[in-house]
Motif scaffolding. Structure first.
Motif, PDB file in Angstrom:
ATOM      1  N   ILE A 570      18.533  16.942  18.139  1.00 12.26           N
ATOM      2  CA  ILE A 570      19.325  16.750  16.928  1.00 12.26           C
ATOM      3  C   ILE A 570      20.742  17.283  17.127  1.00 12.26           C
ATOM      4  O   ILE A 570      20.926  18.372  17.671  1.00 12.26           O
ATOM      5  N   ASP A 571      21.701  16.514  16.715  1.00  9.02           N
ATOM      6  CA  ASP A 571      23.055  17.017  16.505  1.00  9.02           C
ATOM      7  C   ASP A 571      23.183  17.310  15.016  1.00  9.02           C
ATOM      8  O   ASP A 571      22.997  16.414  14.182  1.00  9.02           O
ATOM      9  N   LEU A 572      23.474  18.563  14.682  1.00 10.83           N
ATOM     10  CA  LEU A 572      23.510  18.982  13.291  1.00 10.83           C
ATOM     11  C   LEU A 572      24.918  19.448  12.943  1.00 10.83           C
ATOM     12  O   LEU A 572      25.421  20.419  13.503  1.00 10.83           O
ATOM     13  N   LEU A 573      25.547  18.743  12.028  1.00 13.24           N
ATOM     14  CA  LEU A 573      26.884  19.098  11.564  1.00 13.24           C
ATOM     15  C   LEU A 573      26.759  19.966  10.319  1.00 13.24           C
ATOM     16  O   LEU A 573      26.225  19.543   9.302  1.00 13.24           O
ATOM     17  N   LEU A 574      27.247  21.188  10.420  1.00 11.44           N
ATOM     18  CA  LEU A 574      27.215  22.136   9.304  1.00 11.44           C
ATOM     19  C   LEU A 574      28.591  22.153   8.658  1.00 11.44           C
ATOM     20  O   LEU A 574      29.584  22.491   9.309  1.00 11.44           O
ATOM     21  N   LYS A 575      28.655  21.790   7.390  1.00 12.68           N
ATOM     22  CA  LYS A 575      29.938  21.736   6.679  1.00 12.68           C
ATOM     23  C   LYS A 575      29.966  22.796   5.590  1.00 12.68           C
ATOM     24  O   LYS A 575      29.024  22.924   4.808  1.00 12.68           O
ATOM     25  N   ASN A 576      31.059  23.541   5.560  1.00  9.39           N
ATOM     26  CA  ASN A 576      31.222  24.630   4.596  1.00  9.39           C
ATOM     27  C   ASN A 576      32.297  24.246   3.588  1.00  9.39           C
ATOM     28  O   ASN A 576      33.482  24.182   3.929  1.00  9.39           O
ATOM     29  N   ASN A 577      31.885  24.003   2.367  1.00  9.85           N
ATOM     30  CA  ASN A 577      32.828  23.621   1.316  1.00  9.85           C
ATOM     31  C   ASN A 577      33.349  24.820   0.534  1.00  9.85           C
ATOM     32  O   ASN A 577      34.049  24.659  -0.460  1.00  9.85           O
ATOM     33  N   ASP A 578      32.999  26.013   0.988  1.00 10.70           N
ATOM     34  CA  ASP A 578      33.361  27.231   0.276  1.00 10.70           C
ATOM     35  C   ASP A 578      34.609  27.850   0.908  1.00 10.70           C
ATOM     36  O   ASP A 578      34.978  27.516   2.047  1.00 10.70           O
ATOM     37  N   GLN A 582      30.837  31.115   6.180  1.00 11.73           N
ATOM     38  CA  GLN A 582      29.392  31.171   6.010  1.00 11.73           C
ATOM     39  C   GLN A 582      28.726  31.335   7.378  1.00 11.73           C
ATOM     40  O   GLN A 582      29.378  31.226   8.421  1.00 11.73           O
ATOM     41  N   VAL A 583      27.424  31.613   7.367  1.00  9.27           N
ATOM     42  CA  VAL A 583      26.673  31.834   8.603  1.00  9.27           C
ATOM     43  C   VAL A 583      25.424  30.964   8.573  1.00  9.27           C
ATOM     44  O   VAL A 583      24.818  30.777   7.515  1.00  9.27           O
ATOM     45  N   PHE A 584      25.041  30.443   9.733  1.00  7.25           N
ATOM     46  CA  PHE A 584      23.832  29.627   9.853  1.00  7.25           C
ATOM     47  C   PHE A 584      22.932  30.264  10.906  1.00  7.25           C
ATOM     48  O   PHE A 584      23.359  30.555  12.019  1.00  7.25           O
ATOM     49  N   TYR A 585      21.661  30.472  10.540  1.00  7.49           N
ATOM     50  CA  TYR A 585      20.675  31.052  11.458  1.00  7.49           C
ATOM     51  C   TYR A 585      19.436  30.170  11.478  1.00  7.49           C
ATOM     52  O   TYR A 585      18.891  29.832  10.435  1.00  7.49           O
ATOM     53  N   LEU A 586      18.988  29.803  12.680  1.00  3.84           N
ATOM     54  CA  LEU A 586      17.812  28.954  12.855  1.00  3.84           C
ATOM     55  C   LEU A 586      16.711  29.741  13.554  1.00  3.84           C
ATOM     56  O   LEU A 586      16.902  30.242  14.671  1.00  3.84           O
ATOM     57  N   HIS A 587      15.555  29.864  12.903  1.00  7.20           N
ATOM     58  CA  HIS A 587      14.409  30.557  13.488  1.00  7.20           C
ATOM     59  C   HIS A 587      13.766  29.683  14.563  1.00  7.20           C
ATOM     60  O   HIS A 587      13.806  28.457  14.502  1.00  7.20           O
ATOM     61  N   THR A 619      28.804  31.149  13.025  1.00  3.53           N
ATOM     62  CA  THR A 619      29.696  31.133  11.866  1.00  3.53           C
ATOM     63  C   THR A 619      30.134  29.703  11.560  1.00  3.53           C
ATOM     64  O   THR A 619      30.400  28.917  12.475  1.00  3.53           O
ATOM     65  N   VAL A 620      30.187  29.381  10.276  1.00  2.00           N
ATOM     66  CA  VAL A 620      30.743  28.111   9.818  1.00  2.00           C
ATOM     67  C   VAL A 620      32.013  28.457   9.035  1.00  2.00           C
ATOM     68  O   VAL A 620      31.926  29.050   7.956  1.00  2.00           O
TER      69      VAL A 620
END
Length: 692
Positions: A570-578, A582-587, A619-620
């Motif tokens: 998977i290519d996963l695009l994380l977008k932060n509208n804030d 922000q931070v993203f963590y994958l178990h 980080t996002v």
């Protein structure tokens, strides 16, 4: 003639019988020796292995009666069990016999028998499980952790915090690559809890991931549970409560997985672990409630009162007349680290904050990264400051500049990153807003050399001397072991959103447990294919149990579940509208970071497909994006979330159900795991658990 033939035939038959007996005897002898060799190799492993356990600063005392007691049905009592007069509130003894199963109940032996069978006086030790049968040799290491609610003053302000073995932060757990780790948790904090090891890859033990209502039911107050898993990847990890916001109240410690080869190919002599943390004077549950339900039209996350390095800090109570009455000035201290001159040290940096990102630096030192989030890297180029967000870990090598070899004392600094807080916050411009944490690096142990450092920070020097300040760019890091990236087959886009719900706003999803008449803030990680979905778990059970029991055919939106039935990349695009980072963590995974930016969409020419850094927490940037790639090849139910506790606990969390058929084939939790759910109305509560 006929008689002679008969004689020869009988003679041959005798020789054949004798030869057969001799060969059979030799076979028996050979089999005996072969069996003896096997038994020598596979002897039961009963002795306690102490060679690789780091010396702990924990006072190791025996306390017999300080054991969890079976409570009535009200397990979530808000009081800690009291101890007899004169009984110290210290740690539990190691269990005299720990099988491969977990336990949330108390051994039937009397305390006297337990004491007799436990000659060691260690309460935080590694041991081998007792067994009576030859088994395949495993290197077990068992650690007993007792969680309590105590009154302490880490920065001088007195408040209730959570401790582990009467310590804050909790004891450091050190194991070797390939060890089977067993963490025996005994809960005395007055409410339910779970323990998660951040970044640990669980293979076929997803039920030990420690996420409440996802991979387990919580550990009730007064109960115990043993987490057991194999430490497959060397690196820097940390364990903490994944239950609500308990981590912000002190429930965390470090877990280090060592590899003998690391010190050789990085050529360092010693190592130290450093926690960076923001700190609040109010309990996190109160702060969360005030954050979620308030009358403001704007969103204001709780602002920390101070910060800590390895649980130590200094809050100036004199500036706050109200808090002055609740301060312990004698407890004020700054953490100090001794580095032997001309020796190379590895500093393992862990950000355990509730929400704060830091810039870490050491005065008059350059830094080099050799590991990130449990992934070894090629030594980075030298830099001044290390940006590190919540949940991230870095191993760095500090390099003292040649012109300062005669200087013996330096400040280690952690500057609060401005992007951690909203510029519109009413506290961001006040004098009470923390700006920097400090510890001391010393190159001498002599008493007359223990003066306060007089060195200046790199940030201050840059502003006055106008030289280029070099911050690490995490995207420049390269994994030590180069990998060929798999081709992408699937593309997803997730948005980080924080908004406010009220009666004027119509929700476009059916969300269990919320009343539209109540105003509250919510956070979500939304798939652009699905729309808004706020995580709100079913607290009677957990997702893994429902899946293994086969009771659920589809999952409601409020569980925020994504099912992947086959292996794919998977290519996963994380977008932060804030306007906050922000931070993203994958178990359960490490992912490649292909790129990052603040423009609207990724530009292919700017992405890195040649040996990009691999990690588990990224980080996002505010009003920006981060593109990651990972392969779905680890059957389990894996949480993806924002580890900022305020955002995670207003719904910014989701679940990936990965290869469910394979998961059902091998995932057999121990019986004690099923007992955690304590659902007496369910006759099949133990159906999915092993009984042996």
């Amino acid at each position: 003639m006929r008689g002679e033939k008969k004689f020869l035939f009988k003679r041959r038959m005798k020789l054949f019988v004798v030869s057969s007996i001799v060969l059979l005897g030799l076979s028996v002898i050979l089999w005996f020796f072969a069996s003896t060799e096997i038994m020598i190799i596979d002897v039961p492993v009963e002795e306690t292995k102490q060679g690789s356990l780091k010396e702990s600063k924990i006072p190791l005392k025996d306390t017999i009666n300080d054991r969890p007691k079976k409570l009535p049905n009200n397990h979530d009592s808000n009081s800690t069990p009291s101890l007899p007069n004169g009984q110290s509130n210290s740690n539990l003894n190691p269990q005299p016999e720990i099988n491969s199963q977990n336990s949330n109940s108390i051994p039937s032996e009397s305390p006297e028998k337990i004491a007799e069978s436990t000659p060691s006086n260690s309460q935080f030790e590694e041991s081998q499980p007792e067994t009576t049968k030859p088994i395949k040799i495993k290197n077990y290491k068992t650690f007993n952790l007792v969680l309590r609610n105590e009154t302490k003053s880490p920065d001088g302000f007195i408040r209730n915090i959570y401790t582990i073995n009467n310590q804050f932060p909790g004891p450091e757990i050190i194991v070797d690559k390939g060890d089977t780790v067993r963490i025996n948790i005994t809960n005395y904090i007055g409410r339910s809890t779970t323990i998660h090891v951040h970044g640990m890859i669980h293979k076929e033990t997803v039920y030990m991931d420690g996420v409440p209502y996802v991979t387990q039911c919580p550990i009730q107050n007064g109960s115990s549970f043993i987490y057991e898993f194999e430490a497959t990847h060397p690196g820097t990890y940390w364990y903490y409560s994944h239950y609500e916001t308990q981590r912000a109240d002190g429930l965390y410690g470090s877990l280090i997985v060592k590899d003998p080869d690391e010190s050789r190919y990085y050529n360092y002599d010693d190592e130290k672990t450093i926690f960076l943390s923001d700190w609040y004077h109010d309990e996190s549950s109160i702060l969360l409630k005030n954050y979620r339900y308030n009358n403001n039209t704007s969103i204001f996350e709780p602002i920390p009162n101070s910060g800590l390095i390895n649980g130590k800090g200094i809050f100036n109570c004199m500036d706050d007349p109200i808090k002055k009455e609740n301060c312990n000035f004698e407890s004020l201290s700054v953490e100090e680290f001794y580095i032997e001159p001309n020796k190379k040290n590895r500093l393992r940096i862990i950000n355990t904050s509730a929400m704060t990102s830091f810039f870490l630096s050491i005065d008059e030192h350059m830094l080099q990264v050799i590991e990130v989030d449990g992934v070894p890297t090629t030594p980075s180029s030298k830099f001044h400051r290390l940006p590190i967000h919540v949940g991230q870990r870095y191993s760095i090598i500090p390099i003292r500049l040649p012109q300062y070899t005669s200087t013996l004392n330096f400040y280690l600094r952690a500057e609060f990153a401005k992007k951690s807080f909203r510029s519109t916050s009413p506290y961001s411009t006040s004098n009470l807003f923390p700006t920097e944490l400090r510890a001391i690096i010393r190159y001498s142990k002599k008493e007359n050399d223990k003066s306060l450092p007089s060195t200046l920070s790199w940030t201050l020097q840059q502003s006055s001397l106008m030289f280029p300040l070099i911050d690490l760019n995490p995207l420049d890091l390269k994994s030590y072991s180069q990998e060929i990236l798999p081709e992408n087959t699937t593309y997803y886009e997730f948005d980080f959103i924080i908004e406010k719900i009220n009666e004027q706003k119509t929700l476009n999803f059916n969300h269990k447990g919320f009343n539209d008449d109540i105003e509250l803030f919510y956070g979500s990680i939304n798939s652009v294919h699905r729309g808004v979905s706020i995580y709100n778990p079913d607290k009677r059970t957990n997702t893994l149990k429902l899946l293994l029991e086969g009771k659920i055919k589809f999952f409601p939106f409020y569980l925020n579940i994504y099912v992947f039935k086959r292996k794919l990349t998977i290519d996963l695009l994380l977008k932060n509208n804030d306007d906050l980072d922000q931070v993203f963590y994958l178990h359960g995974h490490k992912f490649w970071v292909l790129g990052q930016g603040t423009n609207s969409t990724p530009i292919h020419s700017d992405l890195n497909y040649f040996n990009p850094i691999k990690r588990d927490t990224v980080t996002v940037p505010s009003s920006g994006w981060t593109l990651i790639k990972f392969t779905l090849d680890n059957p389990g139910i894996w949480t993806f979330s924002n580890p900022i506790v305020w955002h995670q606990n207003i719904g910014m969390i989701g679940q990936i159900i990965e290869l469910p058929k394979k998961l059902k084939n091998f995932s057999i939790p121990p019986i004690e795991w099923c007992k955690l759910c304590n659902d007496k109305s369910d006759k099949n509560n133990f159906k999915v658990c092993q009984r042996n």
